[in-house]
Write a protein that holds these residues in place. Structure first.
Motif, PDB file in Angstrom:
ATOM      1  N   LEU A   1      11.997  18.430   6.233  1.00  0.00           N
ATOM      2  CA  LEU A   1      11.298  19.022   7.366  1.00  0.00           C
ATOM      3  C   LEU A   1      10.224  20.005   6.907  1.00  0.00           C
ATOM      4  O   LEU A   1       9.159  20.105   7.526  1.00  0.00           O
ATOM      5  CB  LEU A   1      12.306  19.726   8.289  1.00  0.00           C
ATOM      6  N   THR A   2      10.496  20.709   5.820  1.00  0.00           N
ATOM      7  CA  THR A   2       9.493  21.619   5.263  1.00  0.00           C
ATOM      8  C   THR A   2       8.277  20.838   4.782  1.00  0.00           C
ATOM      9  O   THR A   2       7.125  21.239   5.025  1.00  0.00           O
ATOM     10  CB  THR A   2      10.087  22.431   4.097  1.00  0.00           C
ATOM     11  N   LEU A   3       8.506  19.716   4.114  1.00  0.00           N
ATOM     12  CA  LEU A   3       7.399  18.873   3.658  1.00  0.00           C
ATOM     13  C   LEU A   3       6.608  18.322   4.839  1.00  0.00           C
ATOM     14  O   LEU A   3       5.377  18.266   4.807  1.00  0.00           O
ATOM     15  CB  LEU A   3       7.942  17.725   2.801  1.00  0.00           C
TER      16      LEU A   3
ATOM     17  N   GLY B   1       1.597  16.227 -16.904  1.00  0.00           N
ATOM     18  CA  GLY B   1       2.063  16.155 -15.530  1.00  0.00           C
ATOM     19  C   GLY B   1       1.012  16.496 -14.502  1.00  0.00           C
ATOM     20  O   GLY B   1       1.318  17.057 -13.459  1.00  0.00           O
ATOM     21  N   VAL B   2      -0.252  16.185 -14.777  1.00  0.00           N
ATOM     22  CA  VAL B   2      -1.334  16.453 -13.831  1.00  0.00           C
ATOM     23  C   VAL B   2      -1.536  15.227 -12.958  1.00  0.00           C
ATOM     24  O   VAL B   2      -1.963  14.182 -13.442  1.00  0.00           O
ATOM     25  CB  VAL B   2      -2.644  16.813 -14.576  1.00  0.00           C
ATOM     26  N   TYR B   3      -1.229  15.353 -11.684  1.00  0.00           N
ATOM     27  CA  TYR B   3      -1.376  14.241 -10.760  1.00  0.00           C
ATOM     28  C   TYR B   3      -2.791  14.234 -10.192  1.00  0.00           C
ATOM     29  O   TYR B   3      -3.390  15.280  -9.982  1.00  0.00           O
ATOM     30  CB  TYR B   3      -0.363  14.348  -9.627  1.00  0.00           C
ATOM     31  N   SER B   4      -3.330  13.049  -9.913  1.00  0.00           N
ATOM     32  CA  SER B   4      -4.711  12.979  -9.437  1.00  0.00           C
ATOM     33  C   SER B   4      -4.923  11.815  -8.488  1.00  0.00           C
ATOM     34  O   SER B   4      -4.175  10.851  -8.483  1.00  0.00           O
ATOM     35  CB  SER B   4      -5.666  12.857 -10.623  1.00  0.00           C
TER      36      SER B   4
ATOM     37  N   ILE C   1       5.509  18.603  -4.798  1.00  0.00           N
ATOM     38  CA  ILE C   1       6.718  19.300  -4.362  1.00  0.00           C
ATOM     39  C   ILE C   1       7.799  18.292  -3.973  1.00  0.00           C
ATOM     40  O   ILE C   1       8.975  18.458  -4.291  1.00  0.00           O
ATOM     41  CB  ILE C   1       6.403  20.242  -3.183  1.00  0.00           C
ATOM     42  N   ALA C   2       7.377  17.233  -3.280  1.00  0.00           N
ATOM     43  CA  ALA C   2       8.329  16.197  -2.884  1.00  0.00           C
ATOM     44  C   ALA C   2       8.968  15.552  -4.111  1.00  0.00           C
ATOM     45  O   ALA C   2      10.175  15.298  -4.142  1.00  0.00           O
ATOM     46  CB  ALA C   2       7.625  15.140  -2.037  1.00  0.00           C
ATOM     47  N   ARG C   3       8.163  15.278  -5.113  1.00  0.00           N
ATOM     48  CA  ARG C   3       8.694  14.669  -6.342  1.00  0.00           C
ATOM     49  C   ARG C   3       9.720  15.581  -7.003  1.00  0.00           C
ATOM     50  O   ARG C   3      10.762  15.125  -7.472  1.00  0.00           O
ATOM     51  CB  ARG C   3       7.554  14.404  -7.327  1.00  0.00           C
TER      52      ARG C   3
ATOM     53  N   LYS D   1      10.885  11.003  -1.537  1.00  0.00           N
ATOM     54  CA  LYS D   1       9.717  10.118  -1.448  1.00  0.00           C
ATOM     55  C   LYS D   1       9.127  10.247  -0.051  1.00  0.00           C
ATOM     56  O   LYS D   1       9.868  10.337   0.921  1.00  0.00           O
ATOM     57  CB  LYS D   1      10.134   8.674  -1.718  1.00  0.00           C
ATOM     58  N   LEU D   2       7.799  10.263   0.037  1.00  0.00           N
ATOM     59  CA  LEU D   2       7.192  10.410   1.358  1.00  0.00           C
ATOM     60  C   LEU D   2       5.994   9.491   1.525  1.00  0.00           C
ATOM     61  O   LEU D   2       5.371   9.058   0.557  1.00  0.00           O
ATOM     62  CB  LEU D   2       6.799  11.864   1.618  1.00  0.00           C
TER      63      LEU D   2
END
Length: 227
Positions: free
Chosen positions: A50-52, A104-107, A157-159, A164-165
């Motif tokens: 719910l926070t996500l 760990g840099v997501y893009s 944050i989800a990861r 999974k979202l």
């Protein structure tokens, strides 16, 4: 003497029966404890979900006109009237797996620029530069690129929470115009996938719900409408 012979071992049988009854009671209590722990974990992950959802809903409100075209991890700015345009939040949040480096840099690439959370193009400026005699932020990102950065942060944050979202168009919103689309945020955990589909093969077998938004049996997920 004969009476005492018949009584031999009776005390032991009573003890064994008592131990058996106690064991059954303990097993029942243990099962109850396991169920209680499972319910607590479920409640915790739902709270995190719910926070996500709230975070993504705020991003949607902050960037209502952010629309893109494209697929994979690369998108180009578009108007909402384009036939293949989708909300940027939906495009970036629904990427199954984001490209990541060893650090760990997501893009996600927006208008030809790879936007990251903490890498080179993170849309955060700690200094200024001079352009045409005017001081501007060192990093100049478009509205869509800023939106992408915020969405990637929620995705990360989800990861970290093993959630999974995905963001999809709500099943009941089929007849609305593109600009009036009502979006649903789907969060899933454990073996459930954030998908709404009637298919039952491959990864679709673990979908959260069917195409009408009805939860599938055994799914562990949450579908929330975002306005």
């Amino acid at each position: 003497m004969n009476g005492s012979n018949f009584q031999r071992g009776v005390g032991l049988v009573e003890v064994l029966v008592a131990v058996l009854l106690l064991s059954i009671a303990v097993l029942g209590f243990s099962a109850l404890q396991v169920r209680a722990v499972s319910a607590t974990d479920e409640s915790l992950v739902r709270t995190k979900s719910l926070t996500l959802v709230r975070n993504l809903a705020e991003v949607m409100r902050a960037y209502p006109d952010a629309y893109v075209t494209g697929s994979g991890t690369a998108f180009t700015t578009s108007t909402s009237k384009a036939t293949d345009a989708i909300p940027l939040v939906q495009a970036v949040a629904s990427i199954p797996s984001l490209a990541s480096s060893a650090s760990g840099v997501y893009s996600a690439t927006i208008d030809g620029t790879p936007i990251t959370i903490s890498g080179t193009n993170n849309c955060l400026s700690t200094g200024t530069k001079t352009v045409d005699s005017k001081k501007v932020p060192m990093q100049s990102c478009s509205i869509n690129q800023l939106a992408a950065r915020d969405i990637l942060l929620v995705k990360q944050i989800a990861r970290e929470e093993d959630i999974k979202l995905a963001v999809i168009r709500c099943p009941a919103d089929v007849g609305q115009a593109t600009i009036q689309q009502q979006m649903c945020v789907v969060t899933a955990w454990n073996d459930t996938e954030p998908l709404l589909t009637d298919a039952s093969t491959g990864v679709n077998a673990d979908a959260c719900a069917n195409s009408k938004g009805i939860y599938k049996n055994g799914s562990q997920c949450l579908i929330s409408e975002a306005y």
